[in-house]
Every structure is written in structure tokens, then in C-alpha cells.
Design an enzyme around this catalytic site. Sequence first.
Site, PDB file in Angstrom:
ATOM      1  N   GLU A  50      -1.500  -4.582  -2.624  1.00 51.85           N
ATOM      2  CA  GLU A  50      -1.434  -4.038  -3.987  1.00 51.85           C
ATOM      3  C   GLU A  50      -0.668  -4.952  -4.939  1.00 51.85           C
ATOM      4  O   GLU A  50      -0.993  -5.028  -6.130  1.00 51.85           O
ATOM      5  CB  GLU A  50      -0.798  -2.642  -3.962  1.00 51.85           C
ATOM      6  CG  GLU A  50      -1.668  -1.559  -3.321  1.00 51.85           C
ATOM      7  CD  GLU A  50      -1.494  -1.448  -1.820  1.00 51.85           C
ATOM      8  OE1 GLU A  50      -0.780  -2.310  -1.233  1.00 51.85           O
ATOM      9  OE2 GLU A  50      -2.047  -0.510  -1.210  1.00 51.85           O
ATOM     10  N   PHE A 112       2.808  13.604   2.547  1.00 51.28           N
ATOM     11  CA  PHE A 112       2.414  12.311   3.104  1.00 51.28           C
ATOM     12  C   PHE A 112       1.980  11.363   1.991  1.00 51.28           C
ATOM     13  O   PHE A 112       1.187  11.722   1.133  1.00 51.28           O
ATOM     14  CB  PHE A 112       1.255  12.510   4.097  1.00 51.28           C
ATOM     15  CG  PHE A 112       0.717  11.219   4.643  1.00 51.28           C
ATOM     16  CD1 PHE A 112       1.482  10.426   5.491  1.00 51.28           C
ATOM     17  CD2 PHE A 112      -0.560  10.791   4.303  1.00 51.28           C
ATOM     18  CE1 PHE A 112       0.983   9.229   5.991  1.00 51.28           C
ATOM     19  CE2 PHE A 112      -1.065   9.599   4.791  1.00 51.28           C
ATOM     20  CZ  PHE A 112      -0.291   8.817   5.643  1.00 51.28           C
ATOM     21  N   GLN A 113       2.497  10.179   2.010  1.00 48.28           N
ATOM     22  CA  GLN A 113       2.228   9.126   1.024  1.00 48.28           C
ATOM     23  C   GLN A 113       2.514   9.600  -0.405  1.00 48.28           C
ATOM     24  O   GLN A 113       1.775   9.296  -1.332  1.00 48.28           O
ATOM     25  CB  GLN A 113       0.792   8.595   1.158  1.00 48.28           C
ATOM     26  CG  GLN A 113       0.603   7.781   2.432  1.00 48.28           C
ATOM     27  CD  GLN A 113      -0.627   6.888   2.426  1.00 48.28           C
ATOM     28  OE1 GLN A 113      -1.625   7.215   1.793  1.00 48.28           O
ATOM     29  NE2 GLN A 113      -0.573   5.780   3.136  1.00 48.28           N
ATOM     30  N   LYS A 162      -4.531  13.963  -6.812  1.00 46.60           N
ATOM     31  CA  LYS A 162      -5.852  14.047  -6.178  1.00 46.60           C
ATOM     32  C   LYS A 162      -6.643  15.256  -6.680  1.00 46.60           C
ATOM     33  O   LYS A 162      -7.857  15.163  -6.884  1.00 46.60           O
ATOM     34  CB  LYS A 162      -5.675  14.121  -4.661  1.00 46.60           C
ATOM     35  CG  LYS A 162      -6.970  13.975  -3.881  1.00 46.60           C
ATOM     36  CD  LYS A 162      -6.693  13.814  -2.398  1.00 46.60           C
ATOM     37  CE  LYS A 162      -7.982  13.572  -1.626  1.00 46.60           C
ATOM     38  NZ  LYS A 162      -7.715  13.322  -0.179  1.00 46.60           N
ATOM     39  N   MET A 478      14.327 -24.815  -4.920  1.00 44.10           N
ATOM     40  CA  MET A 478      15.231 -24.590  -6.049  1.00 44.10           C
ATOM     41  C   MET A 478      16.586 -24.073  -5.582  1.00 44.10           C
ATOM     42  O   MET A 478      17.635 -24.474  -6.104  1.00 44.10           O
ATOM     43  CB  MET A 478      14.599 -23.607  -7.045  1.00 44.10           C
ATOM     44  CG  MET A 478      15.358 -23.498  -8.363  1.00 44.10           C
ATOM     45  SD  MET A 478      15.502 -25.084  -9.227  1.00 44.10           S
ATOM     46  CE  MET A 478      13.962 -25.105 -10.143  1.00 44.10           C
TER      47      MET A 478
END
Length: 564
Positions: A50, A112-113, A162, A478
Amino acid sequence: MQMTGAEIFVKALADLGVDIVFGYPGGATIHIYDALFKNVKVRHMLCRHEQGAVHMADGYARASGKTGVCLVTSGPGATNTVTGLATAYMDSIPIVVFTGQVPTLLIGNDAFQEADIVGISRPCTKHNYLVKETKDLARIVKEAFYIASTGRPGPVLVDMPKDVLIASARYELPKEVSIRGYHPTYEGHQRQVESAMRLLLSRERPVVYAGGGVILSNASAELAELAHALSLPVTTTLMGMGAFPGSDPLALGMLGMHGTYAANMAISHSDVILAVGARFDDRVTGKISEFAKHAKIIHIDIDPTSIQKNVPVDIPIVGDVKDVLQKMIKLVKGKKEATAYRGKNAAWRGQIASWAKTHPLTYKPSKGKIKPQYVVEEIHKLTKGKAIVATEVGQNQMWAAQFYSYEQPRTFLSSGGLGTMGYGLPAAIGAQVAMPGRLVVDIAGDGSIQMNIQELATAVQYNIPVKVVILNNGTLGMVRQWQEFFFDGNYSQTCLPRIPDFVKLAEAYGAKGFRATKPEEVHDVLRKGFAADGPVLIDVITDPTENVYPMVPAGAALTEMLLV
């Protein structure tokens, strides 16, 4: 016409002209993916992470000027977008990120999630929404695009439970957007503009300090016209690279921590600064009390909160950069005052030219080791300066800014504000999708590229012909450089063994891989890589001890540069 929330969402994207969505599916967005499967107007690119998806949307936006779009699921899918959101927020890039969410009744129940992505993303988005009813979805989608792309651009997040996506409602996309309290100021105040020009013309040592706002407002032509009308020296920030042609005789290059000697000396000795779409961040100012202490400052920015944030400003002008520059040009174009002013600042330009001549950007060539600056110079020669260049973050980023001359806006894509390692490859893919006829090169470091190298699979799957050039010095360069300068050479956790074999890794993903280990191999390897079809990874083994110069130590004045 009744439609499910998922269908409404996809139709709204299509009606708004969205041609590509970068994303990754999940349970909370599965109904959207079913609707996308049946829609032929909106393409979807399946990314591998993602974070990569957000950076692709970001790169697409920077290269095209359009708003980039990202779609992910709930929970970890949503939280994985936070770095990309913060990257876009810091650099004012217009993207809209859509996240799935658990059903409304489960929000707050540790489902969940589940993650409170609206709360999490609030500090790093321009605005965000939690859609509570299906009937609001089309309106919110349109508002999100409007907010992202107007005023000072930035990322907007829309969280979609959802059940909202499953329920049905009538599809109604509003023709106009009106948001209470949101009214960006586009037109600069005429009297402020006139005051600014009077101040500018009264001084003899002017410098234009141009930032990413010039590019975001498509004002590069106006900037060049004003600079040429008055012979104004122009320095750019990292985000402003390409806002003014790098080869123009008035161009000073980048200023700040790794800016050119001429740019830093010019800013430090100027008597008036015209700051255009720039924010005076700490990498530019160095020690604030020593920054341009002899100069009056005129600051143009569409975001009033950016003015006076870091340095005192004598004349603020709130408005769109393009509008304000056009007003300034009208005041001097063809006027005798402009001719007189070019003579008035001639000695100053001569002083700047002297600084540039005595202290150019340089490095010590080697016959045995490949110098990374040489690689960037060869990339510039082979591409004739016409490529779109994305960078990762670190030394590779600075060398790409210093040794490649950017002639046009939207050709240099880099994470300037947040400094996000892993940005370059997915951003390059997004830029290549936006500009399929252009050569897109990601100049990478061996550390940074490994943050999102999985997106090479995305490039292979969709045959996106990005070219990745890794300046492989076997270190986190760096940080190592800072350890060398300021920590007695204690290279704590910055030495990276050359793992993996990048050529074999490229081949494992299905891309082509090339390698250069000697200076005399660089030109031919780059040429072959750029000429090859499809995505290519070029591994260049560079000198691990090479540092980025000039360097202004943190907290020091711009005049206290460490030189080669």
C-alpha cells in the site's frame, strides 16, 4: 437510479475523469473491486504494497499535474498508506486515498482489520472523511478531489465502511462544490504587489528564491519572464528543481544545506529576496539568525499560514503564484524602469558569476572507482536532460539534484519535505503511467531502493519501462557522511554488505539487469539499459567514501559551507 455504494464510488471516479487507480484489495473493499471489474473506464494497477500504491499516485500527480488516486483496504492496508500520505502532505501533492473500513456498527469494537485511519491520518492530510451514509458517497468523492487540487494542494483521505459500500442509494454527483469555510485566495492583492515591486526595484542585490509552489501553480513561464525582464538571479529549492531552467544564465542552482556556493553566497549577501511558493524550511535557511540578514523579504504563497512561519517577512502576498507573477510582469514589461534595473543590478550579477566560477559544483574524478556524480552526469548526457527523474532519499537524491540539469517543471520527483526512503521506484512507476511516452529514470541508493523494491514486480506485470539506476556504495551514505564529519568516523550501523545481487534480483522479478563496476563501463551500461525494452535495473558499484559537497552543517549559517 439506485446503485450500491461500491457502484456509486466507481461511477463517481469515472465521471470525474479518473483513468487510473493504484491499489491493493482486501475484505473491506471487495465490493468495490467487483464493481471495478465490471467498469472499463477506470483502470486499476495492482501494487505490491500500500505504501508503494500511494507513492505511485503521488508520482502520477507530480508528473502530470492531475490528482493521483489510491485505493486500499481497512486496518493494515490503511495504516500502510500513512507514510505516503505524510510524504504528499509535506510536499503539497494532490492525491486522494480511499480506504475500506469495517462495518459502521463494528467501528470502535476492535474488529478484525479495524484501524481509526481518520484519527491516524488527521495530522498528515489536508482533509479527511468518514462516510457514514451511502447517499453521501458521491458528494464526498467529488469534494475530496476538489479539496486535494485547489488552494495549496494536498492529500485527502476518504474512509468507507463496508456496509456503506453494500447499501444502495440514488447516484447524484453534484455539479458544483461548496464547502463552508474553505475559500482559497487566488488573486494577490494589487497594492501589495505594487509595494513589492517598488521594494524590489529600489534594491541592487536581488535574488529570487523559487520553491515547489511555482511548479504546482504552473507558473514556470511567468517566473522566467519576470526574471528575464529584470535580470533577476534565481535559486530554487529541492522541490523547485525544474521551475526555472537549470541551464539559464540567471540560474544559481539549488540553495541550502547541499546547495551551490553561488546560491548560498547570493542569498546571504542579497538585499532583497523574492520568495515564490517556498517555505523557508530549515534545510534552506540554516542558522535562522544569520539567514539573509541584510535582505528585505517579499513572500508569495497561496497558503497564508506559510508566511511568517519561519522567518520575518516584509511584504507578504497571499495568492496563487501564477496570478501574482502575472501582476508583477504587467508592472515592468516594456517599461524603462526594467531596462534601468537590469543595469542597476549588473555588478551584483557579476559578483554571483564570480562565486559560481571560483566554486562550481565539482568532485575528484577517479580512474579506479566509479564516482556517483559521474554516473549522474552520464545519465544527463544520454538523456539530453529530457528524462523525468525520480529519486530515492539520501546522497543519491542530492547528487541527482546537483549534477542533472532540469530544464522543465515536473521532471524532478523527490520526497523533499518528509525525506521518504523507498519513494523513488513507485513514484517513477506512477510518473511513467502518467507520461507513457517519456523516459523515466529512478536514481536510487542501495539502501533506499530496498524499502520498496517489491514494486519492481508491479512494473514487470504491467510492462512499465522505468529505468532504475542504483548508485550502489554499500552504505547508508548520507548517515555515514554525518558520522564521518561529526561522530569521529564511528560508522554505527551504516555499512550495508552488497546484498542482494541486484542484477539477479531484477532477473528474478522478470526485469532486465545490468551492472557497471569500472568507470569505463558506465556509459555503455547506461546506454544499453536505457535502450532496452521494459523495466530495467542498472547496478553501478560506486565509491563508498564519496560525500556530498557543499555541505552546511546543521545549525550553521549558509556561508559556513564545507567544500570539496
